[in-house]
Design an enzyme around this catalytic site. Structure first.
Site, mmCIF file in Angstrom:
data_model
loop_
_atom_site.group_PDB
_atom_site.id
_atom_site.type_symbol
_atom_site.label_atom_id
_atom_site.label_comp_id
_atom_site.label_asym_id
_atom_site.label_seq_id
_atom_site.Cartn_x
_atom_site.Cartn_y
_atom_site.Cartn_z
ATOM 1 N N LYS A 283 0.826 -1.215 0.000
ATOM 2 C CA LYS A 283 0.000 0.000 0.000
ATOM 3 C C LYS A 283 0.861 1.266 0.000
ATOM 4 C CE LYS A 283 -2.102 -1.169 3.768
ATOM 5 N NZ LYS A 283 -1.476 -2.463 4.055
ATOM 6 N N ARG B 34 -9.770 1.504 9.395
ATOM 7 C CA ARG B 34 -9.360 0.165 9.796
ATOM 8 C C ARG B 34 -10.538 -0.668 10.307
ATOM 9 N NH1 ARG B 34 -3.684 -0.592 10.529
ATOM 10 N NH2 ARG B 34 -2.557 1.369 10.522
ATOM 11 N N ARG C 76 12.872 -10.372 2.224
ATOM 12 C CA ARG C 76 13.338 -8.995 2.008
ATOM 13 C C ARG C 76 14.092 -8.487 3.242
ATOM 14 N NH1 ARG C 76 8.503 -5.488 0.445
ATOM 15 N NH2 ARG C 76 8.171 -5.474 2.672
ATOM 16 N N ARG D 15 12.859 -3.434 9.712
ATOM 17 C CA ARG D 15 11.809 -3.215 10.718
ATOM 18 C C ARG D 15 11.851 -4.340 11.737
ATOM 19 N NH1 ARG D 15 6.012 -1.485 8.333
ATOM 20 N NH2 ARG D 15 5.484 -2.485 10.284
ATOM 21 N N ARG E 77 0.388 -9.548 13.027
ATOM 22 C CA ARG E 77 -0.154 -8.378 12.330
ATOM 23 C C ARG E 77 -1.235 -8.782 11.337
ATOM 24 N NH1 ARG E 77 5.192 -6.157 10.109
ATOM 25 N NH2 ARG E 77 3.896 -4.756 8.883
#
Length: 192
Positions: free
Chosen positions: A13, A89, A128, A140, A151
């Protein structure tokens, strides 16, 4: 033109929003960025945000809608349109956003869902992250398989009902979020 980009964490996104900003001059409204910006702004709304965040509490829908109201009535995106990233959300937030857009004389033109296969998505993000770590680049903290699955569970519990909501309204379009970045951008552009 106002759009929402939907999809689970890691679906792309942010990448697609950045391209739309660069190519079409749209304004990306990322709730995380808006909250950080408001917290240090010194405005009345900013003081409320800082107070809530400093307590470690979640910012209410009312505050987030207030921040979005400030952005869409501030004139910075007039004629260019907004990309809602990370909002709504929940179904309550979707209703609140719809009411706000109607009240301000705006429309929601498209809801684009970046559709992914969860196992492939997790593999892609973990791969990645491992490649970035091997190259000495920042990674991250939550780009690992266990965190990603948590998540994803949160996304499916709270956010995935929005796909049905916007489908029923006739606003939802799907795009293969696992394609090459340029192909995904081309598919998004075709919808717009």
């Amino acid at each position: 033109m106002n759009i929402i980009l939907l999809g689970p964490p890691g679906a792309g996104k942010g990448t697609q929003a950045e391209r739309l900003v660069a190519e079409r001059g749209m304004i990306q409204l990322s709730t995380g960025d808006m909250l950080r910006e408001a917290k240090t702004s010194g405005t009345e709304m900013g003081k409320r945000v800082a107070e809530v965040m400093d307590r470690g509490d979640l910012v209410t829908d009312e505050i987030v809608i207030g921040l979005i109201r400030e952005k869409i009535t501030g004139g910075e995106g007039s004629g260019k349109g907004f990309i809602f990233d990370g909002f709504p959300r929940t179904l309550a937030q979707a209703d609140a956003l719809g009411a706000l857009l109607e009240e301000t004389g705006q429309t929601l033109d498209h809801v684009i869902e970046l559709q992914v296969d969860d196992e492939v998505l997790v593999g892609r993000i973990v791969g990645r992250a491992e490649a970035a770590a091997a190259a000495g680049q920042p990674v991250r903290a939550d780009d690992n398989e266990e965190s990603l699955k948590i998540r994803l569970m949160e996304y499916y519990k709270k956010t995935s009902p929005l796909t049905g909501y916007y489908y029923a309204k006739g606003d939802l379009k799907g795009v293969d979020g696992l394609g090459e970045i340029d192909q995904v951008a081309s598919d998004v552009a075709a919808i717009l």
